[in-house]
Design a protein around this motif. Structure first.
Motif, PDB file in Angstrom:
ATOM      1  N   ALA A  66      -8.405  -3.231 -10.793  1.00 25.09           N
ATOM      2  CA  ALA A  66      -9.820  -2.914 -11.024  1.00 25.09           C
ATOM      3  C   ALA A  66      -9.992  -1.990 -12.224  1.00 25.09           C
ATOM      4  CB  ALA A  66     -10.409  -2.277  -9.770  1.00 25.09           C
ATOM      5  N   ASP A  67      -9.070  -1.073 -12.377  1.00 22.54           N
ATOM      6  CA  ASP A  67      -9.168  -0.052 -13.425  1.00 22.54           C
ATOM      7  C   ASP A  67      -8.904  -0.622 -14.804  1.00 22.54           C
ATOM      8  OD1 ASP A  67      -9.468   2.553 -14.450  1.00 22.54           O
ATOM      9  OD2 ASP A  67      -7.351   3.016 -14.171  1.00 22.54           O
ATOM     10  N   THR A  68      -7.900  -1.495 -14.906  1.00 22.10           N
ATOM     11  CA  THR A  68      -7.450  -1.970 -16.217  1.00 22.10           C
ATOM     12  C   THR A  68      -7.890  -3.389 -16.542  1.00 22.10           C
ATOM     13  OG1 THR A  68      -5.363  -2.870 -15.367  1.00 22.10           O
ATOM     14  CG2 THR A  68      -5.388  -0.528 -15.987  1.00 22.10           C
ATOM     15  N   GLY A  69      -8.244  -4.156 -15.524  1.00 24.61           N
ATOM     16  CA  GLY A  69      -8.565  -5.557 -15.741  1.00 24.61           C
ATOM     17  C   GLY A  69      -7.343  -6.451 -15.806  1.00 24.61           C
ATOM     18  N   VAL A  70      -6.167  -5.863 -15.696  1.00 28.36           N
ATOM     19  CA  VAL A  70      -4.922  -6.641 -15.713  1.00 28.36           C
ATOM     20  C   VAL A  70      -4.588  -7.063 -14.283  1.00 28.36           C
ATOM     21  CG1 VAL A  70      -2.455  -6.606 -16.238  1.00 28.36           C
ATOM     22  CG2 VAL A  70      -4.077  -5.402 -17.726  1.00 28.36           C
ATOM     23  N   GLU A  71      -4.458  -8.363 -14.048  1.00 26.60           N
ATOM     24  CA  GLU A  71      -4.191  -8.868 -12.702  1.00 26.60           C
ATOM     25  C   GLU A  71      -2.910  -8.251 -12.149  1.00 26.60           C
ATOM     26  OE1 GLU A  71      -3.562 -13.106 -10.321  1.00 26.60           O
ATOM     27  OE2 GLU A  71      -4.404 -13.080 -12.350  1.00 26.60           O
ATOM     28  N   THR A  72      -3.051  -7.539 -11.047  1.00 25.82           N
ATOM     29  CA  THR A  72      -1.925  -6.836 -10.420  1.00 25.82           C
ATOM     30  C   THR A  72      -2.017  -7.068  -8.919  1.00 25.82           C
ATOM     31  OG1 THR A  72      -2.265  -5.112 -12.104  1.00 25.82           O
ATOM     32  CG2 THR A  72      -0.657  -4.655 -10.373  1.00 25.82           C
ATOM     33  N   PRO A  73      -1.421  -8.155  -8.416  1.00 29.49           N
ATOM     34  CA  PRO A  73      -1.561  -8.477  -6.993  1.00 29.49           C
ATOM     35  C   PRO A  73      -1.045  -7.357  -6.089  1.00 29.49           C
ATOM     36  CG  PRO A  73      -0.663 -10.333  -8.205  1.00 29.49           C
ATOM     37  CD  PRO A  73      -0.652  -9.166  -9.149  1.00 29.49           C
ATOM     38  N   MET A  74      -1.599  -7.323  -4.908  1.00 28.59           N
ATOM     39  CA  MET A  74      -1.216  -6.300  -3.943  1.00 28.59           C
ATOM     40  C   MET A  74       0.276  -6.397  -3.608  1.00 28.59           C
ATOM     41  SD  MET A  74      -3.218  -5.508  -0.398  1.00 28.59           S
ATOM     42  CE  MET A  74      -2.770  -4.096   0.651  1.00 28.59           C
ATOM     43  N   TYR A  75       0.749  -7.629  -3.367  1.00 24.67           N
ATOM     44  CA  TYR A  75       2.167  -7.887  -3.089  1.00 24.67           C
ATOM     45  C   TYR A  75       2.583  -9.134  -3.847  1.00 24.67           C
ATOM     46  CZ  TYR A  75       1.041  -4.943   0.978  1.00 24.67           C
ATOM     47  OH  TYR A  75       0.615  -3.930   1.792  1.00 24.67           O
ATOM     48  N   PRO A  76       3.867  -9.265  -4.191  1.00 28.84           N
ATOM     49  CA  PRO A  76       4.325 -10.485  -4.863  1.00 28.84           C
ATOM     50  C   PRO A  76       4.074 -11.734  -4.029  1.00 28.84           C
ATOM     51  CG  PRO A  76       5.987  -8.750  -5.038  1.00 28.84           C
ATOM     52  CD  PRO A  76       4.955  -8.268  -4.072  1.00 28.84           C
ATOM     53  N   SER A  77       4.242 -11.608  -2.706  1.00 25.92           N
ATOM     54  CA  SER A  77       4.022 -12.715  -1.777  1.00 25.92           C
ATOM     55  C   SER A  77       3.980 -12.149  -0.366  1.00 25.92           C
ATOM     56  CB  SER A  77       5.152 -13.748  -1.877  1.00 25.92           C
ATOM     57  OG  SER A  77       6.373 -13.176  -1.417  1.00 25.92           O
ATOM     58  N   ALA A  78       3.519 -12.957   0.579  1.00 26.75           N
ATOM     59  CA  ALA A  78       3.506 -12.527   1.976  1.00 26.75           C
ATOM     60  C   ALA A  78       4.923 -12.277   2.470  1.00 26.75           C
ATOM     61  CB  ALA A  78       2.823 -13.586   2.839  1.00 26.75           C
ATOM     62  N   GLU A  79       5.854 -13.123   2.009  1.00 33.43           N
ATOM     63  CA  GLU A  79       7.244 -12.973   2.432  1.00 33.43           C
ATOM     64  C   GLU A  79       7.846 -11.679   1.891  1.00 33.43           C
ATOM     65  OE1 GLU A  79       5.867 -17.016   2.709  1.00 33.43           O
ATOM     66  OE2 GLU A  79       5.966 -15.676   0.954  1.00 33.43           O
ATOM     67  N   ALA A  80       7.533 -11.355   0.642  1.00 28.46           N
ATOM     68  CA  ALA A  80       8.046 -10.122   0.050  1.00 28.46           C
ATOM     69  C   ALA A  80       7.484  -8.911   0.777  1.00 28.46           C
ATOM     70  CB  ALA A  80       7.694 -10.064  -1.435  1.00 28.46           C
ATOM     71  N   ARG A  81       6.217  -8.985   1.162  1.00 29.13           N
ATOM     72  CA  ARG A  81       5.598  -7.882   1.911  1.00 29.13           C
ATOM     73  C   ARG A  81       6.354  -7.631   3.203  1.00 29.13           C
ATOM     74  NH1 ARG A  81       1.992  -8.144   6.216  1.00 29.13           N
ATOM     75  NH2 ARG A  81       0.685  -6.281   6.515  1.00 29.13           N
ATOM     76  N   GLU A  82       6.598  -8.689   3.966  1.00 29.70           N
ATOM     77  CA  GLU A  82       7.294  -8.533   5.242  1.00 29.70           C
ATOM     78  C   GLU A  82       8.709  -8.010   5.042  1.00 29.70           C
ATOM     79  OE1 GLU A  82       5.844  -8.851   8.168  1.00 29.70           O
ATOM     80  OE2 GLU A  82       3.978  -9.372   7.143  1.00 29.70           O
ATOM     81  N   ALA A  83       9.394  -8.539   4.032  1.00 28.78           N
ATOM     82  CA  ALA A  83      10.777  -8.115   3.766  1.00 28.78           C
ATOM     83  C   ALA A  83      10.829  -6.650   3.367  1.00 28.78           C
ATOM     84  CB  ALA A  83      11.390  -8.993   2.683  1.00 28.78           C
ATOM     85  N   ASP A  84       9.867  -6.203   2.571  1.00 29.66           N
ATOM     86  CA  ASP A  84       9.847  -4.808   2.135  1.00 29.66           C
ATOM     87  C   ASP A  84       9.583  -3.861   3.305  1.00 29.66           C
ATOM     88  OD1 ASP A  84      10.419  -5.466  -0.459  1.00 29.66           O
ATOM     89  OD2 ASP A  84       8.346  -5.298  -1.176  1.00 29.66           O
ATOM     90  N   ILE A  85       8.702  -4.266   4.213  1.00 35.15           N
ATOM     91  CA  ILE A  85       8.439  -3.436   5.398  1.00 35.15           C
ATOM     92  C   ILE A  85       9.694  -3.316   6.248  1.00 35.15           C
ATOM     93  CG2 ILE A  85       7.180  -3.321   7.582  1.00 35.15           C
ATOM     94  CD1 ILE A  85       4.788  -4.597   6.099  1.00 35.15           C
ATOM     95  N   GLU A  86      10.357  -4.438   6.486  1.00 35.78           N
ATOM     96  CA  GLU A  86      11.579  -4.417   7.296  1.00 35.78           C
ATOM     97  C   GLU A  86      12.657  -3.568   6.636  1.00 35.78           C
ATOM     98  OE1 GLU A  86      12.302  -5.456  10.279  1.00 35.78           O
ATOM     99  OE2 GLU A  86      10.338  -6.342  10.657  1.00 35.78           O
ATOM    100  N   ALA A  87      12.828  -3.716   5.330  1.00 34.90           N
ATOM    101  CA  ALA A  87      13.856  -2.938   4.631  1.00 34.90           C
ATOM    102  C   ALA A  87      13.534  -1.451   4.685  1.00 34.90           C
ATOM    103  CB  ALA A  87      13.957  -3.411   3.176  1.00 34.90           C
TER     104      ALA A  87
END
Length: 236
Positions: A66-87
């Motif tokens: 929102a600040d820069t206008g550069v697309e910066t997704p919240m997470y790379p993917s749903a799978e990456a999100r889950e893996a990062d939480i577990e790790a």
């Protein structure tokens, strides 16, 4: 100061207040307490803290967008999100606590440097829906509120919402917005707050703000609410 900026700064005051509350609650937790079950099925308290740490980093990404206008997704993917939480949840107690505090600090620090007009600009959430910077601040406040009760350390949702004063309305509103597609015409009432869903007047459902939030977020079946409580799909 714009309307969006004014709202965002009020929400950020609530975020800081709950970050301080979280720091007090988790300060003395060790390995046994962190490996114990949380109130969320299948998640330990370590998972709750890991989720909130990664959530802080993900929402910081949306603020950056929102600040820069550069697309910066919240997470790379749903799978990456889950893996990062577990790790993150597998780390030692000291690292988990430090990670939580550091990630909260990163979110707060970035938000504090946002230009006033950036709060009205949009990013896209995990579902691809547009969200303004101010809504991202509300998302963080909601996460901190709901999961403090999930931690199962003596807080229910009414107690947490009681720390927020008038911002409690924003947290319940966020839950309503997240579930709006599943809600029929209904009037929700809690204390001095009221929300009306649908174009036509619907049944009135009332209770405390915490009871409504528990039902909307899938933590309750709504049996403790008054009125004809509609059935809504399980939280996902």
């Amino acid at each position: 100061m714009t309307t969006a900026s004014e709202k965002a700064h009020a929400l950020l005051d609530g975020v800081r207040k709950l970050d301080d509350e979280w720091a007090r609650v988790i300060g003395g937790l060790g390995e046994p307490e962190l490996r114990a079950p949380s109130a969320l099925p299948g998640w330990s308290r370590a998972h709750v803290l890991a989720h909130l740490a990664r959530n802080a980093d993900g929402l910081k990404n949306l603020l950056t967008w929102a600040d820069t206008g550069v697309e910066t997704p919240m997470y790379p993917s749903a799978e990456a999100r889950e893996a990062d939480i577990e790790a993150s949840a597998r780390h030692g107690a000291a690292d988990i606590l430090a990670d939580f505090v550091a990630s909260a600090g990163r979110f707060e620090q970035y938000a504090a440097g946002m230009a006033d007009d950036a709060w009205a600009r949009e990013a896209r959430n995990r579902q691809g829906a547009p969200v303004t910077g101010a809504v991202v601040a509300r998302m963080r406040l909601s996460e901190l509120t709901i999961h403090l009760a999930d931690l199962d350390r003596g807080y229910d949702l009414d107690r947490v919402l009681g720390l927020l004063g008038s911002l409690a309305e924003d947290v319940v509103q966020h839950a309503i917005s997240s579930r709006e597609a599943h809600l029929p015409a209904v009037r929700l009432v809690a204390g001095g707050f009221e929300w009306t869903m649908g174009a036509a007047p619907g049944a009135t459902v009332s209770g405390s703000a915490g009871q409504l939030l528990a039902w909307l977020s899938g933590r309750s079946d709504g049996a403790d609410l008054d009125g004809a409580v509609p059935r809504i799909p399980a939280w996902s």
